[in-house]
Design an enzyme around this catalytic site. Structure first.
Site, PDB file in Angstrom:
ATOM      1  N   ASN A 106      21.220 -17.599  61.204  1.00  0.00           N
ATOM      2  CA  ASN A 106      21.063 -17.477  59.541  1.00  0.00           C
ATOM      3  C   ASN A 106      21.604 -16.245  59.351  1.00  0.00           C
ATOM      4  O   ASN A 106      21.853 -15.360  59.816  1.00  0.00           O
ATOM      5  CB  ASN A 106      19.549 -17.386  59.545  1.00  0.00           C
ATOM      6  CG  ASN A 106      18.727 -18.599  60.236  1.00  0.00           C
ATOM      7  OD1 ASN A 106      19.294 -19.528  60.269  1.00  0.00           O
ATOM      8  ND2 ASN A 106      17.472 -18.495  60.295  1.00  0.00           N
ATOM      9  N   VAL A 107      22.154 -16.683  58.102  1.00  0.00           N
ATOM     10  CA  VAL A 107      23.003 -15.502  57.321  1.00  0.00           C
ATOM     11  C   VAL A 107      21.959 -15.205  56.128  1.00  0.00           C
ATOM     12  O   VAL A 107      22.559 -14.237  55.302  1.00  0.00           O
ATOM     13  CB  VAL A 107      24.288 -16.094  56.754  1.00  0.00           C
ATOM     14  CG1 VAL A 107      25.188 -16.731  57.862  1.00  0.00           C
ATOM     15  CG2 VAL A 107      23.944 -17.354  55.751  1.00  0.00           C
ATOM     16  N   HIS A 123      26.296 -15.286  63.071  1.00  0.00           N
ATOM     17  CA  HIS A 123      27.280 -16.106  61.939  1.00  0.00           C
ATOM     18  C   HIS A 123      27.372 -15.284  60.696  1.00  0.00           C
ATOM     19  O   HIS A 123      27.811 -15.585  59.557  1.00  0.00           O
ATOM     20  CB  HIS A 123      26.512 -17.405  61.632  1.00  0.00           C
ATOM     21  CG  HIS A 123      26.674 -18.362  62.764  1.00  0.00           C
ATOM     22  ND1 HIS A 123      25.642 -19.239  62.819  1.00  0.00           N
ATOM     23  CD2 HIS A 123      27.344 -18.553  63.783  1.00  0.00           C
ATOM     24  CE1 HIS A 123      25.915 -20.383  63.849  1.00  0.00           C
ATOM     25  NE2 HIS A 123      26.708 -19.586  64.521  1.00  0.00           N
ATOM     26  N   CYS A 155      40.640  -2.333  45.750  1.00  0.00           N
ATOM     27  CA  CYS A 155      42.249  -2.806  45.825  1.00  0.00           C
ATOM     28  C   CYS A 155      42.130  -3.895  45.003  1.00  0.00           C
ATOM     29  O   CYS A 155      43.433  -4.354  44.678  1.00  0.00           O
ATOM     30  CB  CYS A 155      42.861  -2.971  47.133  1.00  0.00           C
ATOM     31  SG  CYS A 155      42.300  -4.533  47.638  1.00  0.00           S
ATOM     32  N   GLY A 192      13.868 -23.125  65.423  1.00  0.00           N
ATOM     33  CA  GLY A 192      14.285 -23.926  64.242  1.00  0.00           C
ATOM     34  C   GLY A 192      15.561 -24.139  64.367  1.00  0.00           C
ATOM     35  O   GLY A 192      16.382 -23.961  63.102  1.00  0.00           O
ATOM     36  N   SER A 194      18.741 -27.044  65.476  1.00  0.00           N
ATOM     37  CA  SER A 194      18.808 -28.267  65.913  1.00  0.00           C
ATOM     38  C   SER A 194      20.081 -28.437  66.898  1.00  0.00           C
ATOM     39  O   SER A 194      19.978 -29.518  67.540  1.00  0.00           O
ATOM     40  CB  SER A 194      19.556 -29.176  64.592  1.00  0.00           C
ATOM     41  OG  SER A 194      20.896 -28.658  64.461  1.00  0.00           O
TER      42      SER A 194
HETATM   43  C1  BV8 Z   1      33.967 -21.505  66.938  1.00  0.00           C
HETATM   44  C2  BV8 Z   1      27.654 -19.342  58.514  1.00  0.00           C
HETATM   45  C3  BV8 Z   1      36.075 -21.278  67.987  1.00  0.00           C
HETATM   46  C4  BV8 Z   1      28.274 -19.966  57.300  1.00  0.00           C
HETATM   47  C5  BV8 Z   1      27.744 -21.126  60.120  1.00  0.00           C
HETATM   48  C6  BV8 Z   1      33.240 -30.456  68.226  1.00  0.00           C
HETATM   49  C7  BV8 Z   1      32.318 -30.452  69.222  1.00  0.00           C
HETATM   50  C8  BV8 Z   1      31.535 -29.065  69.453  1.00  0.00           C
HETATM   51  C9  BV8 Z   1      32.079 -28.055  68.479  1.00  0.00           C
HETATM   52  C10 BV8 Z   1      33.103 -28.221  67.409  1.00  0.00           C
HETATM   53  C11 BV8 Z   1      33.470 -29.379  67.274  1.00  0.00           C
HETATM   54  N1  BV8 Z   1      34.279 -29.058  66.382  1.00  0.00           N
HETATM   55  C12 BV8 Z   1      34.230 -27.758  65.755  1.00  0.00           C
HETATM   56  C13 BV8 Z   1      33.451 -27.306  66.752  1.00  0.00           C
HETATM   57  C14 BV8 Z   1      33.121 -25.944  66.621  1.00  0.00           C
HETATM   58  C15 BV8 Z   1      32.277 -25.544  65.377  1.00  0.00           C
HETATM   59  C16 BV8 Z   1      30.671 -26.422  65.517  1.00  0.00           C
HETATM   60  O1  BV8 Z   1      30.137 -26.272  66.276  1.00  0.00           O
HETATM   61  N2  BV8 Z   1      30.878 -27.612  64.628  1.00  0.00           N
HETATM   62  C17 BV8 Z   1      29.661 -28.419  64.814  1.00  0.00           C
HETATM   63  C18 BV8 Z   1      29.454 -28.884  63.509  1.00  0.00           C
HETATM   64  C19 BV8 Z   1      29.898 -29.575  65.704  1.00  0.00           C
HETATM   65  N3  BV8 Z   1      31.821 -24.213  65.709  1.00  0.00           N
HETATM   66  C20 BV8 Z   1      32.468 -23.065  65.045  1.00  0.00           C
HETATM   67  O2  BV8 Z   1      33.514 -23.518  64.486  1.00  0.00           O
HETATM   68  C21 BV8 Z   1      32.295 -21.878  65.474  1.00  0.00           C
HETATM   69  N4  BV8 Z   1      33.301 -21.160  65.969  1.00  0.00           N
HETATM   70  O3  BV8 Z   1      33.723 -22.500  67.552  1.00  0.00           O
HETATM   71  O4  BV8 Z   1      34.961 -20.909  67.239  1.00  0.00           O
HETATM   72  C22 BV8 Z   1      37.039 -20.567  68.222  1.00  0.00           C
HETATM   73  C23 BV8 Z   1      37.126 -19.730  69.256  1.00  0.00           C
HETATM   74  C24 BV8 Z   1      38.245 -18.823  69.386  1.00  0.00           C
HETATM   75  C25 BV8 Z   1      39.252 -18.782  68.077  1.00  0.00           C
HETATM   76  C26 BV8 Z   1      38.938 -19.506  66.988  1.00  0.00           C
HETATM   77  C27 BV8 Z   1      37.564 -20.320  67.041  1.00  0.00           C
HETATM   78  C28 BV8 Z   1      31.642 -21.143  64.168  1.00  0.00           C
HETATM   79  C29 BV8 Z   1      30.084 -21.768  63.747  1.00  0.00           C
HETATM   80  C30 BV8 Z   1      29.468 -20.936  62.701  1.00  0.00           C
HETATM   81  C31 BV8 Z   1      29.622 -21.929  61.363  1.00  0.00           C
HETATM   82  N5  BV8 Z   1      28.821 -21.139  60.308  1.00  0.00           N
HETATM   83  N6  BV8 Z   1      26.747 -20.760  59.286  1.00  0.00           N
HETATM   84  C32 BV8 Z   1      27.188 -20.379  56.455  1.00  0.00           C
HETATM   85  O5  BV8 Z   1      26.003 -20.588  56.708  1.00  0.00           O
HETATM   86  O6  BV8 Z   1      27.798 -20.647  55.103  1.00  0.00           O
HETATM   87  S1  BV8 Z   1      26.920 -22.674  61.116  1.00  0.00           S
HETATM   88  C33 BV8 Z   1      25.485 -22.993  60.173  1.00  0.00           C
HETATM   89  O7  BV8 Z   1      24.692 -24.088  61.045  1.00  0.00           O
HETATM   90  C34 BV8 Z   1      24.234 -21.869  60.134  1.00  0.00           C
HETATM   91  O8  BV8 Z   1      24.553 -20.654  60.409  1.00  0.00           O
HETATM   92  C35 BV8 Z   1      23.219 -22.716  60.768  1.00  0.00           C
HETATM   93  O9  BV8 Z   1      22.214 -21.741  61.289  1.00  0.00           O
HETATM   94  C36 BV8 Z   1      23.827 -23.164  61.885  1.00  0.00           C
HETATM   95  C37 BV8 Z   1      23.112 -24.186  62.626  1.00  0.00           C
HETATM   96  O10 BV8 Z   1      22.290 -25.134  61.998  1.00  0.00           O
HETATM   97  P1  BV8 Z   1      20.681 -24.825  62.297  1.00  0.00           P
HETATM   98  O11 BV8 Z   1      20.228 -23.373  62.153  1.00  0.00           O
HETATM   99  O12 BV8 Z   1      20.584 -25.377  63.533  1.00  0.00           O
HETATM  100  O13 BV8 Z   1      20.158 -25.691  61.209  1.00  0.00           O
HETATM  101  P2  BV8 Z   1      20.022 -27.191  60.918  1.00  0.00           P
HETATM  102  O14 BV8 Z   1      19.797 -27.553  59.657  1.00  0.00           O
HETATM  103  O15 BV8 Z   1      20.939 -27.846  61.819  1.00  0.00           O
HETATM  104  O16 BV8 Z   1      18.518 -27.456  61.856  1.00  0.00           O
HETATM  105  C38 BV8 Z   1      17.505 -26.999  61.460  1.00  0.00           C
HETATM  106  C39 BV8 Z   1      16.239 -27.265  62.639  1.00  0.00           C
HETATM  107  O17 BV8 Z   1      15.168 -26.613  62.130  1.00  0.00           O
HETATM  108  C40 BV8 Z   1      16.195 -28.444  62.774  1.00  0.00           C
HETATM  109  O18 BV8 Z   1      16.238 -29.138  64.169  1.00  0.00           O
HETATM  110  C41 BV8 Z   1      14.727 -28.992  61.916  1.00  0.00           C
HETATM  111  O19 BV8 Z   1      14.025 -29.726  62.988  1.00  0.00           O
HETATM  112  C42 BV8 Z   1      14.142 -27.714  62.330  1.00  0.00           C
HETATM  113  N7  BV8 Z   1      13.073 -27.215  61.289  1.00  0.00           N
HETATM  114  C43 BV8 Z   1      12.966 -27.317  59.963  1.00  0.00           C
HETATM  115  N8  BV8 Z   1      11.810 -26.952  59.566  1.00  0.00           N
HETATM  116  C44 BV8 Z   1      11.314 -26.088  60.600  1.00  0.00           C
HETATM  117  C45 BV8 Z   1      12.092 -26.286  61.672  1.00  0.00           C
HETATM  118  N9  BV8 Z   1      11.421 -25.998  63.008  1.00  0.00           N
HETATM  119  C46 BV8 Z   1      10.473 -25.331  62.831  1.00  0.00           C
HETATM  120  N10 BV8 Z   1       9.737 -24.952  61.769  1.00  0.00           N
HETATM  121  C47 BV8 Z   1      10.193 -25.441  60.687  1.00  0.00           C
HETATM  122  N11 BV8 Z   1       9.326 -25.285  59.513  1.00  0.00           N
HETATM  123 ZN    ZN Z   2      40.500  -4.656  49.007  1.00  0.00          ZN
END
Ligand code: BV8
Ligand code: ZN
Length: 249
Positions: A106-107, A123, A155, A192, A194
């Protein structure tokens, strides 16, 4: 199906028997504070597709649009409070000190707002800004932002949000600490998330491979449920306090 109470008791025992504990948190722990998750029904993914907007390419193409989105999220986050799930993890840090760390995707900064000290923000943080010209980094808490897109106070360069976008690598220093915790932790709470976004989605598998007990708390099953030692389905804000309040220091 095992009673929730029984599952919570198993989780409590795993924690009591573990010396080093880490918690991996995702957007679900902030849901009860009112912050939309990424993939929930009212999630961020619905209005905008974060994989479209949270990327260097989108920022390159239209920094104003990307900043409008972050400004909207910053206003939302500034208007809410941490919930009982965050507070329960603060209590766990009070009990265990340096033997407990939160690895958060989380951010929103809500773990810091309840004064958890050991928080690894893999992140980044939505309150951080980075200059695309001079590289200067600051915290900017303006709500709303005075100008969109915001400019560097040093800057005048274009600022970007201090978060990790899709396609960007995670901060090396933070990842080095994460990898050490995945090797040494005896228990990992996965709360929390996915379990979709890499590399965070693989952390539970690595910890499990290193003989950690994996305790999942989520509303519904995820890929992590396959390997969890115990999965407790329900709200983190209700389940976490029920487990952590039972722990004897
Ligand atoms: C990287 C910051 C490589 C920004 C975020 C294909 C296959 C596999 C991987 C990839 C692919 N294509 C691309 C990739 C890599 C990619 C990726 O994983 N893509 C996904 C979409 C497939 N990853 C990246 O790009 C990462 N970097 O791989 O770099 C690399 C290596 C070397 C050199 C260069 C590059 C970077 C990923 C970071 C992205 N930034 N956030 C912003 O927020 O604006 S990610 C974003 O999603 C958030 O941080 C968030 O936290 C994160 C994950 O989501 P979740 O936290 O799980 O949230 P979600 O809504 O999905 O789920 C919520 C869950 O809570 C649910 O399960 C729900 O049931 C549950 N819930 C709800 N309420 C409750 C609860 N549980 C309990 N109690 C409740 N009350
Ligand atoms: Zn600057």
């Amino acid at each position: 199906m095992k009673e929730k109470k029984e599952l919570q008791n198993t989780a409590k025992e795993f924690i009591e028997k573990s010396e080093k504990i880490c918690a991996l948190t995702g957007a679900g722990i902030s849901a009860e504070s009112g912050i939309p998750t990424f993939r929930g029904k009212e999630g961020l993914w619905n209005k905008y597709d974060p994989t479209e907007l949270a990327t260097p390419q989108a920022f390159q193409r239209d920094p104003k649009l990307v900043w409008e989105w972050y400004n909207w999220r910053r206003e939302k986050i500034a208007s809410v409070y941490p919930n009982s799930g965050h507070l329960a993890l603060k209590k766990l840090e009070d009990l265990r000190g340096k033997d407990f760390v939160i690895i958060t995707q989380n951010v929103d900064g809500l773990h810091n707002r309840v004064c958890n000290k050991n928080v690894l923000e893999i992140h980044g943080n939505i309150w951080k800004v980075k200059c695309t010209e001079c590289g200067g980094e600051d915290f900017n808490y303006e709500v709303p932002l005075k100008e969109i897109p915001p400019r560097c106070p040093r800057c005048g360069g274009l600022l970007r949000p201090g978060v990790v976008w899709f396609g960007e690598s995670l901060p090396y220093d933070v990842m080095a600490e994460v990898e050490e915790w995945l090797r040494k932790c005896n228990a990992m709470l996965v709360i929390g998330t996915s379990g979709v976004v890499q590399p965070a989605a693989s952390f539970a598998f690595v910890a499990k491979h290193n003989d950690a007990k994996v305790i999942e708390i989520n509303l519904e099953p995820t890929p992590i449920s396959e390997i969890a030692d115990v999965s407790i389905f329900g709200k983190a804000g209700e389940i976490l306090p029920e487990i952590i309040d039972q722990i004897q220091d």
